[in-house]
Scaffold this motif. Structure first.
Motif, mmCIF file in Angstrom:
data_model
loop_
_atom_site.group_PDB
_atom_site.id
_atom_site.type_symbol
_atom_site.label_atom_id
_atom_site.label_comp_id
_atom_site.label_asym_id
_atom_site.label_seq_id
_atom_site.Cartn_x
_atom_site.Cartn_y
_atom_site.Cartn_z
ATOM 1 N N PHE A 168 1.241 -1.290 -0.211
ATOM 2 C CA PHE A 168 -0.217 -0.245 0.424
ATOM 3 C C PHE A 168 0.981 1.145 0.370
ATOM 4 O O PHE A 168 0.658 2.067 -0.469
ATOM 5 N N GLN A 169 2.143 1.095 0.629
ATOM 6 C CA GLN A 169 2.841 2.640 0.629
ATOM 7 C C GLN A 169 3.606 2.764 -0.689
ATOM 8 O O GLN A 169 3.855 3.841 -0.917
ATOM 9 N N ASP A 170 3.843 1.786 -1.359
ATOM 10 C CA ASP A 170 4.843 1.891 -2.893
ATOM 11 C C ASP A 170 3.373 2.365 -3.502
ATOM 12 O O ASP A 170 4.438 3.009 -4.065
ATOM 13 N N ALA A 171 2.681 1.825 -3.289
ATOM 14 C CA ALA A 171 1.477 2.602 -4.208
ATOM 15 C C ALA A 171 0.464 3.532 -4.194
ATOM 16 O O ALA A 171 -0.049 4.417 -4.718
ATOM 17 N N GLY A 172 1.373 3.899 -2.618
ATOM 18 C CA GLY A 172 0.706 5.874 -2.029
ATOM 19 C C GLY A 172 -0.949 5.098 -2.123
ATOM 20 O O GLY A 172 -1.942 5.971 -2.311
ATOM 21 N N VAL A 173 -1.504 3.265 -1.599
ATOM 22 C CA VAL A 173 -2.737 3.514 -1.464
ATOM 23 C C VAL A 173 -3.141 3.546 -0.146
ATOM 24 O O VAL A 173 -2.197 3.335 0.606
ATOM 25 N N GLN A 174 -4.331 4.346 0.390
ATOM 26 C CA GLN A 174 -5.163 4.429 1.377
ATOM 27 C C GLN A 174 -6.286 3.436 1.685
ATOM 28 O O GLN A 174 -6.508 2.854 0.576
ATOM 29 N N PRO A 175 -6.014 2.887 2.591
ATOM 30 C CA PRO A 175 -7.236 1.415 3.551
ATOM 31 C C PRO A 175 -8.002 2.128 2.614
ATOM 32 O O PRO A 175 -8.970 3.375 3.453
ATOM 33 N N PRO A 176 -9.341 1.622 1.776
ATOM 34 C CA PRO A 176 -10.756 1.619 1.685
ATOM 35 C C PRO A 176 -11.913 2.256 2.110
ATOM 36 O O PRO A 176 -11.509 0.799 3.444
ATOM 37 N N VAL A 183 -12.432 -0.599 -5.659
ATOM 38 C CA VAL A 183 -12.208 -0.685 -6.427
ATOM 39 C C VAL A 183 -10.624 -0.292 -6.668
ATOM 40 O O VAL A 183 -9.723 -0.263 -8.269
ATOM 41 N N LYS A 184 -11.060 0.869 -6.734
ATOM 42 C CA LYS A 184 -9.730 1.783 -7.203
ATOM 43 C C LYS A 184 -8.829 1.993 -7.134
ATOM 44 O O LYS A 184 -7.675 1.787 -7.360
ATOM 45 N N SER A 190 -2.628 -2.643 -9.481
ATOM 46 C CA SER A 190 -2.564 -3.296 -9.883
ATOM 47 C C SER A 190 -1.558 -2.303 -11.352
ATOM 48 O O SER A 190 -1.073 -2.688 -11.965
ATOM 49 N N ASP A 191 -1.835 -1.091 -11.460
ATOM 50 C CA ASP A 191 -1.138 -0.236 -12.326
ATOM 51 C C ASP A 191 -0.094 0.352 -11.820
ATOM 52 O O ASP A 191 1.126 0.439 -12.673
ATOM 53 N N ALA A 192 0.681 0.034 -10.621
ATOM 54 C CA ALA A 192 1.757 -0.234 -10.038
ATOM 55 C C ALA A 192 2.604 -1.054 -9.985
ATOM 56 O O ALA A 192 3.948 -1.000 -9.799
ATOM 57 N N GLY A 193 1.859 -2.544 -10.962
ATOM 58 C CA GLY A 193 2.488 -3.400 -11.204
ATOM 59 C C GLY A 193 3.107 -4.749 -9.851
ATOM 60 O O GLY A 193 3.003 -5.728 -10.119
ATOM 61 N N LYS A 252 -12.652 -8.632 -13.189
ATOM 62 C CA LYS A 252 -10.743 -8.234 -13.534
ATOM 63 C C LYS A 252 -9.090 -9.188 -13.107
ATOM 64 O O LYS A 252 -9.358 -9.840 -12.554
ATOM 65 N N PRO A 253 -9.041 -10.171 -14.441
ATOM 66 C CA PRO A 253 -8.241 -11.680 -14.184
ATOM 67 C C PRO A 253 -7.405 -10.535 -13.068
ATOM 68 O O PRO A 253 -6.537 -10.861 -12.957
ATOM 69 N N THR A 254 -6.937 -9.034 -13.659
ATOM 70 C CA THR A 254 -5.279 -8.682 -13.462
ATOM 71 C C THR A 254 -5.639 -7.950 -12.068
ATOM 72 O O THR A 254 -4.422 -8.196 -11.550
#
Length: 440
Positions: A168-176, A183-184, A190-193, A252-254
């Motif tokens: 989460f930290q590496d992708a800059g994501v916060q718990p939704p 979904v976002k 996913s976009d961050a790999g 979304k398989p990815t």
């Protein structure tokens, strides 16, 4: 399951005939005061207890049995039931060799077994302890035809999502907090790999947990309870809407480790390793509180490397869906009655709570017995929910629909995971299976 009745390692349960003899070694002294059994009053008495728990859960339950043995002098044998507890017990009963006590992970099975006369009502003394230590909702869950048969020893908070902090930290994501943000966040990961999710579709009961959390929040408590009793059909628009919501992730398989094929074969213990193991391949997984015990078996640490957030709300309020395992007596004897009295006490619950990966619905258990703040928070949510606690829907149905591998709801949702466009067909199949199970 189910519980899951969430049960990590159930898929690797030992053969049903295997008996695990437990030495009467010492257990931790909880400091909680339990029932008044003790003084080696059961010295020489042998007791067989059947339960689905293996792995981390099995080790936790062994602490409880060891505490009972030390307290009473009884010798307890733990018999693993395998994944289908109801079928295992039916075979043992019909063969004339039932265990003394069994832990049932499906509330619907309590009603089935009570109707057939296979289980015995709890003694007045145990009933008094249950009324003293448990919210009314847990008493109701253990009641069939006006009699109290089941003592809910273990509860589960299934409205949780566990995540790897670094991902989460590496992708800059916060718990939704809500589904749209969930979904976002998955898309951002996913976009961050990083693959967002490890979905353990190989264990069909995990998919019922996904559905129930979405449905409880989206359709609301009243509809949830109606569907739980089959008072509305599975073809109801509310069911189809929940399936469509799930498809926003499942299509979304990815978003899934291993894609669709990988998700449909992944077991829950493997999902934990996929997120928190030495070589992580996903960022998060939906799973009950017991996941914490399995995370500790990896090198990740709960509270730092591994954190948790409530299952994202799809309606006005976040869901609080859980499950429980109830102890029932198949034989009414002194050993069984003393064991049930012990299980109704905070003392017994403390034995497992100290190990972790466990929640007790017993109001008398001091929260300090839980090993970390993550588990204390989860346990407190279950206790504070009181009579608003929503029981795992699949466990409220007969096992033929809600608790059988390869059929019923488990299989229908596995098929839906493969083809999330089949909303109408899935709803119709669920209704057909549910109606058939309710008639049997």
């Amino acid at each position: 399951m189910r519980s899951n009745r969430f049960a990590v390692m159930r898929g690797t349960a030992l053969a049903t005939g295997l008996l695990l003899a437990l030495a009467a070694c010492s257990g931790d002294d909880s400091g909680d005061k339990g029932g008044d059994s003790g003084g080696q009053t059961l010295k020489g008495v042998k007791l067989e207890v059947a339960a689905v728990w293996t792995g981390a859960e099995g080790n936790g339950f062994k602490k409880v049995l060891e505490g009972f043995q030390k307290k009473t002098g009884a010798t307890v044998t733990l018999t693993p039931t395998g994944d289908n507890t109801a079928t295992f017990l039916q075979t043992k009963i019909q063969g004339g060799a039932p265990p003394d006590v069994a832990m049932l992970p499906q509330q619907g099975v309590i009603a089935e077994f009570a109707k057939k006369g296979w289980i015995k009502p709890l003694s007045p003394e145990v009933q008094t302890l249950v009324k003293q230590n448990y919210a009314k909702v847990w008493q109701d869950f253990g009641t069939a035809d006006g009699k109290l048969y089941g003592l809910y020893f273990k509860a589960g908070n299934k409205s949780l999502v566990w995540y790897r902090t670094k991902a989460f930290q590496d992708a800059g994501v916060q718990p939704p907090a809500d589904w749209a943000s969930f979904v976002k966040a998955a898309q951002t990961l996913s976009d961050a790999g990083t693959t967002p999710l490890a979905i353990a579709g190989g264990d069909g009961w995990t998919l019922t947990d996904w559905f129930e959390n979405v449905y409880a929040s989206q359709a609301g408590v009243e509809k949830y309870r109606q569907l739980s009793k089959h008072e509305i059909k599975w073809t109801d628009p509310s069911v189809k809407q929940a399936l469509k919501t799930l498809a926003e992730i499942w299509s979304k398989p990815t978003f899934m480790s291993g894609g669709v094929a990988g998700a449909n074969s992944l077991l829950m213990d493997q999902a934990v390793t996929t997120v928190f193991g030495d070589q992580p391949k996903a960022a998060m997984l939906s799973g009950a509180d017991v996941v914490s015990a399995n995370i500790t078996e990896t090198k990740s640490k709960v509270g730092t490397d591994a954190l948790v957030f409530p299952f994202p709300k799809t309606g006005e309020k976040p869901p609080l869906v859980g499950a429980g395992d109830a102890a029932v007596m198949l034989k009414d004897n002194k050993g069984s009655q003393e064991f049930m009295k012990y299980l109704a006490s905070p003392e017994a619950a403390a034995q497992w709570a100290k190990v972790g990966g466990y929640i007790s619905p017993n109001k008398g258990l001091d929260m300090s017995n839980y090993p970390d703040e993550v588990q204390r928070t989860s346990a407190k949510a279950v206790i504070d929910a009181g009579d608003d606690f929503l029981f795992d829907m699949s466990d409220l149905y007969p096992a033929a629909f809600g608790g059988t591998k390869g059929s019923g709801e488990w299989k229908r949702l596995q098929d839906f995971l493969k083809n999330p466009n089949s909303v109408d067909a899935t709803a119709a199949g669920l209704e057909s299976d549910a109606a058939k199970a309710m008639k049997s």
